[in-house]
Design a protein around this motif. Structure first.
Motif, PDB file in Angstrom:
ATOM      1  N   GLU A  73     -22.949 -96.532  67.853  1.00  0.00           N
ATOM      2  CA  GLU A  73     -24.344 -96.621  67.425  1.00  0.00           C
ATOM      3  C   GLU A  73     -25.187 -96.911  68.666  1.00  0.00           C
ATOM      4  OE1 GLU A  73     -25.311 -99.544  64.391  1.00  0.00           O
ATOM      5  OE2 GLU A  73     -27.462 -99.054  64.507  1.00  0.00           O
ATOM      6  N   ASN A  92     -30.961 -94.995  65.193  1.00  0.00           N
ATOM      7  CA  ASN A  92     -31.753 -95.597  64.110  1.00  0.00           C
ATOM      8  C   ASN A  92     -33.095 -94.879  64.011  1.00  0.00           C
ATOM      9  OD1 ASN A  92     -30.232 -98.134  63.173  1.00  0.00           O
ATOM     10  ND2 ASN A  92     -30.087 -98.192  65.405  1.00  0.00           N
ATOM     11  N   GLU A 101     -29.376 -92.781  61.251  1.00  0.00           N
ATOM     12  CA  GLU A 101     -29.243 -93.961  60.380  1.00  0.00           C
ATOM     13  C   GLU A 101     -30.593 -94.268  59.749  1.00  0.00           C
ATOM     14  OE1 GLU A 101     -27.291 -97.462  61.751  1.00  0.00           O
ATOM     15  OE2 GLU A 101     -25.607 -96.354  62.636  1.00  0.00           O
ATOM     16  N   ASP A 112     -28.113 -97.034  56.160  1.00  0.00           N
ATOM     17  CA  ASP A 112     -27.891 -98.275  56.914  1.00  0.00           C
ATOM     18  C   ASP A 112     -28.220 -99.489  56.033  1.00  0.00           C
ATOM     19  OD1 ASP A 112     -27.408 -99.911  59.058  1.00  0.00           O
ATOM     20  OD2 ASP A 112     -29.137 -99.277  60.247  1.00  0.00           O
ATOM     21  N   LYS A 157     -23.194 -97.405  55.265  1.00  0.00           N
ATOM     22  CA  LYS A 157     -22.868 -98.532  56.139  1.00  0.00           C
ATOM     23  C   LYS A 157     -23.059 -99.825  55.357  1.00  0.00           C
ATOM     24  CE  LYS A 157     -23.521 -98.530  60.557  1.00  0.00           C
ATOM     25  NZ  LYS A 157     -24.194 -98.624  61.872  1.00  0.00           N
TER      26      LYS A 157
HETATM   27 CA    CA Z   1     -28.387 -99.242  62.372  1.00  0.00          CA
END
Ligand code: CA
Ligand code: C2E
Ligand code: CA
Length: 370
Positions: free
Chosen positions: A155, A213, A245, A275, A296
């Motif tokens: 990530e 993200n 995400e 997420d 996630k």
């Molecule tokens: Ca994240």
């Protein structure tokens, strides 16, 4: 609402304030729907504030009840205060600390508010230059397959290096979401990631799957995906190796046509993760309608492993039922890792394997892992 009606509401608010605060108070309309009030607080301040919020949020005007939203900033005047403008500024500062927070209706000015606002002010003064000077760096936190401990990907997480110190995202991302600087920052981070992926493909012969993200602010811009597309084309990165995400709370925001955005992302070839799963309130049918690949599990559920496993078990079952890949984040102990693995969680991310690493450190990590 017509203008006359708006005026009547403003007038009624003024009247209600006078009624609650007493005839000796000074009530004025400061600007638009902002009121400035000076009053002598003889009773308990919190009772008065409660009374103001209760009455104005359900304001009765000509037998109609209006649902209004109230935010209050308070500055307590001292004997030595001789400048009313400064006092008003402080009340406004306290007000901006409460604005946008639905549960928090009022804030009293204190040192903490002042420090926070000074800090935010500093960040806003420095952010544009920081971007130009390359002060924002991408860190990569490895994601590891539970079954064989091989590297799945990473990530991308931003870090800000300023005046020799590292500032973590918690200190600036919420502000950048408010002032929308996040739009520039996320694109910058995305470009750095694509640059690194191109380098890795040449040097190592493979591209790990990297997730980025995506702030909900992007979804308001209908062209945001085209900007991402342009960047992957520039670096020749395969979109199948990029995972967007999206937080669960952004995915269920009613003001956004998220399904459309997700479908367009899938058409490009991006993977999509939800997420912080479990912290929002998405329904199963919503999840079923979304073309997502990965769930996630939020760290807060991983933290409860051993104390209360029922929610983790439930989330893994949902994910399996929907045929999604399950990633657990914030995994810190062997016990947590073993439990998640035994329940069929596919991928583990957390300090147990590694903290987020600088580009160089992550390259070393890849060399040793594969
Ligand atoms: Ca994240
Ligand atoms: P997130 O997306 O939920 O990222 C996971 C956070 O958990 C990261 O914090 C990561 O460093 C931390 N973490 C990972 N494993 C562990 C662990 O085992 N224990 C603990 N205690 N923490 C762990 P970080 O890097 O401080 O980022 C915080 C948040 O800031 C992120 O939460 C994400 O929402 C946001 N963020 C970070 N980088 C970006 C970015 O480039 N763009 C956007 N829009 N948001 C970002
Ligand atoms: Ca997360």
């Amino acid at each position: 609402m017509d203008i006359r009606c708006g005026d009547e509401i403003l007038y009624a608010i003024g009247k209600k304030l006078l009624e609650i605060l007493g005839e000796n108070s000074l009530v004025s309309r400061y600007s638009n729907d902002y009121f400035g009030v000076i009053f002598n607080c003889e009773k308990n301040l919190y009772n008065i504030l409660h009374e103001v919020v209760k009455n104005i949020e359900k304001l009765r005007v000509n037998d109609v009840i209006y649902d209004l939203s109230v935010n209050i900033g308070i500055y307590k005047l001292n004997k030595d205060d001789d400048n009313i403008s400064v006092a008003i500024d402080k009340a406004i500062m306290a007000h901006s600390a409460s604005k946008g927070d639905v549960t928090d209706k009022y804030h009293i000015y204190d040192k903490e508010i002042e420090n926070k606002l000074v800090k935010e002010d500093n960040i806003e003064k420095n952010m544009e230059n920081a971007l130009l000077n390359g002060e924002f760096k991408v860190y990569y936190q490895p994601k590891i397959y539970a079954k064989d401990e091989k590297l799945y990907g990473a990530e991308a997480l931003v870090r800000w290096f300023h005046d020799g110190k590292m500032i973590s995202p918690g200190e600036f991302i919420p502000l950048f979401e408010k002032n929308r600087f996040i739009l520039k920052l996320d694109l910058y981070i995305f470009e750095q990631v694509c640059k690194d992926m191109k380098k890795w493909k040449i040097e190592f012969g493979f591209e790990p799957i990297v997730s980025v993200n995506i702030s909900r602010q992007h979804f308001i811009d209908k062209d945001f995906l085209e900007k991402y597309l342009l960047i992957i084309s520039k670096y020749g990165v395969n979109p199948n190796n990029i995972d967007l995400e999206i937080t669960e709370s952004a995915a269920i925001d009613e003001g956004i046509d998220i399904i459309n955005i997700m479908e367009r992302s899938k058409k490009i070839g991006f993977l999509i993760s939800i997420d912080d799963f479990g912290t929002g309130y998405s329904s199963l049918s919503m999840l079923q309608d979304m073309p997502i690949d990965i769930l996630k599990i939020d760290k807060s559920f991983v933290d409860k492993i051993n104390a209360n496993n029922s929610l983790v078990d439930y989330i893994i079952n949902i994910s399996k039922g929907l045929k999604l890949v399950t990633i657990a984040e914030g995994v810190e102990t062997e016990e947590q890792k073993e439990y998640l693995k035994s329940k069929g969680c596919d991928i583990i991310q957390g300090y147990y394997y590694s903290k987020p690493l600088s580009q160089k450190e992550f390259e070393e990590y890849m060399k040793n892992k594969n």
